[in-house]
Design a protein around this motif. Structure first.
Motif, short mmCIF file in Angstrom:
data_model
loop_
_atom_site.label_atom_id
_atom_site.label_comp_id
_atom_site.label_asym_id
_atom_site.label_seq_id
_atom_site.Cartn_x
_atom_site.Cartn_y
_atom_site.Cartn_z
N VAL A 160 -7.58 8.43 3.86
CA VAL A 160 -7.58 7.29 4.77
C VAL A 160 -7.73 6.04 3.91
N LEU A 161 -6.69 5.20 3.89
CA LEU A 161 -6.65 4.04 3.00
C LEU A 161 -7.06 2.78 3.74
N HIS A 162 -8.03 2.07 3.20
CA HIS A 162 -8.52 0.81 3.77
C HIS A 162 -7.52 -0.29 3.41
N ILE A 163 -6.99 -1.00 4.42
CA ILE A 163 -5.94 -1.98 4.20
C ILE A 163 -6.39 -3.40 4.56
N ILE A 164 -7.09 -3.56 5.68
CA ILE A 164 -7.60 -4.87 6.10
C ILE A 164 -9.10 -4.76 6.32
N GLU A 180 -11.55 -6.66 -2.86
CA GLU A 180 -10.31 -7.15 -3.46
C GLU A 180 -9.13 -6.19 -3.26
N ASN A 181 -9.39 -4.97 -2.82
CA ASN A 181 -8.32 -4.00 -2.61
C ASN A 181 -7.70 -4.09 -1.23
N THR A 182 -8.25 -4.93 -0.36
CA THR A 182 -7.75 -5.08 1.00
C THR A 182 -7.29 -6.51 1.23
N ILE A 183 -6.70 -6.74 2.40
CA ILE A 183 -6.38 -8.10 2.86
C ILE A 183 -7.51 -8.54 3.79
N GLY A 184 -7.97 -9.77 3.65
CA GLY A 184 -9.10 -10.25 4.43
C GLY A 184 -8.70 -10.80 5.79
N ILE A 185 -9.58 -10.58 6.78
CA ILE A 185 -9.38 -11.09 8.13
C ILE A 185 -10.69 -11.71 8.62
N HIS A 186 -10.59 -12.69 9.51
CA HIS A 186 -11.77 -13.47 9.91
C HIS A 186 -12.42 -12.90 11.17
N SER A 187 -12.79 -11.64 11.11
CA SER A 187 -13.41 -10.94 12.24
C SER A 187 -13.98 -9.63 11.72
N ASP A 188 -14.90 -9.03 12.49
CA ASP A 188 -15.42 -7.71 12.14
C ASP A 188 -14.36 -6.69 12.57
N PHE A 189 -13.37 -6.52 11.73
CA PHE A 189 -12.16 -5.76 12.05
C PHE A 189 -11.69 -5.06 10.78
N HIS A 190 -11.40 -3.77 10.91
CA HIS A 190 -10.92 -2.98 9.77
C HIS A 190 -9.67 -2.21 10.19
N PHE A 191 -8.71 -2.11 9.26
CA PHE A 191 -7.45 -1.41 9.53
C PHE A 191 -7.21 -0.42 8.39
N TYR A 192 -6.87 0.81 8.76
CA TYR A 192 -6.65 1.90 7.80
C TYR A 192 -5.33 2.60 8.13
N ALA A 193 -4.77 3.28 7.14
CA ALA A 193 -3.57 4.09 7.36
C ALA A 193 -3.69 5.40 6.61
N SER A 194 -3.01 6.42 7.13
CA SER A 194 -3.04 7.75 6.52
C SER A 194 -1.69 8.43 6.69
N PHE A 196 0.88 -1.18 0.00
CA PHE A 196 0.00 0.00 0.00
C PHE A 196 0.91 1.22 0.00
N SER A 197 0.96 1.92 -1.11
CA SER A 197 1.96 2.97 -1.31
C SER A 197 1.65 4.23 -0.50
N ASP A 198 2.71 5.03 -0.30
CA ASP A 198 2.52 6.33 0.35
C ASP A 198 1.55 7.20 -0.43
N LYS A 199 1.61 7.13 -1.75
CA LYS A 199 0.73 7.94 -2.59
C LYS A 199 -0.74 7.62 -2.29
#
Length: 249
Positions: free
Chosen positions: A147-151, A159-173, A138-141
């Protein structure tokens, strides 16, 4: 504005410096224990680690948890019992589903530069999952002044994120000075959410909802917030602020 915000000051985290490893623990971990900080919903571990050159974590076992590493700077070599070997760099996120059991090592092979990363453990809905390994860059750009959705949960089929087996979301900025972004909590309008914010140790300063200031290494627990309610983030220092947002049931 919605949400009750409680700061987790950087200097009050658990801390250990082993020479080869300088680590800060948001939650109870290893020899650090505080009954107030045993986890936050499904979030169990958030360690900020700096590993010196030519050192690292030798081969060790994991089970049940889903474990991921967010690389801030440097290089981290991952090896595991599933046969995966990869050198992770800035922008990379690696997620391991430990499930029924795996072993892995994490090592800084670089001869001169330390590696700085976040290590995060999450309790899945099913602790007996088949082990898996995923990486994505997930690039700096992509993160800049947004706020970029990652998980995201595997059942969301993003398809733009990585999947996890819980109601859990991870973002970076990455938020430049004087810039601001608005974050909208996941879930339906009446869903109760928990949000944890962590300002990585890169020198930036952020303000949340016009009043809560987080310096580098600070975190914040956000409760009493519901799905679709908003948090406003503003970069108020003289450096670009890198921070992550964890949004969970």
């Amino acid at each position: 504005m919605p949400g009750k915000i409680v700061i987790r000051p950087s200097g009050e985290r658990g801390h250990a410096n082993h020479g080869w490893l300088d680590t800060h623990h948001t939650f109870s971990f290893a020899s650090y224990y505080d009954h107030q900080y045993d986890g936050f919903g499904r979030l169990r571990v958030l360690n900020e680690d700096i590993v010196q050159p030519k050192t690292g974590f030798g081969t060790h076992p994991h089970r049940e948890y889903e474990i991921f590493s967010y690389i801030i700077s440097g290089e981290l070599e991952h090896r595991d019992s599933m046969g995966n070997v990869e050198i992770l760099k800035r922008g990379d996120l690696q997620l391991t589903v430990a499930g029924t059991g795996i072993t892995h090592s994490e090592y800084n092979q670089n001869p001169s530069l330390p590696v700085h990363f976040l290590q995060i453990w999450v309790k899945p809905d099913n602790p007996r999952l088949t082990p898996e390994y995923h990486t994505k860059n997930f690039s700096d750009k992509q993160k800049l002044n947004s706020v970029l959705h990652i998980i995201s949960p595997v059942d969301s089929l993003d398809e733009n994120t990585i999947g996890i087996h819980s109601d859990f979301h991870f973002y970076a900025s990455l938020l430049e000075p004087e810039q601001s972004v608005v974050y909208k909590a996941n879930g339906e309008q009446d869903d109760e959410r928990k949000i944890y914010i962590h300002n990585t140790g890169t020198g930036g300063v952020i303000k949340v909802n016009e009043e809560t200031v987080l310096n580098e290494g600070d975190g914040a627990f956000v409760t009493e917030i519901k799905g679709s309610e908003e948090l406003v983030f503003e970069s108020v220092g003289d450096k670009t602020a890198e921070f992550v947002i964890i949004d969970l049931a």
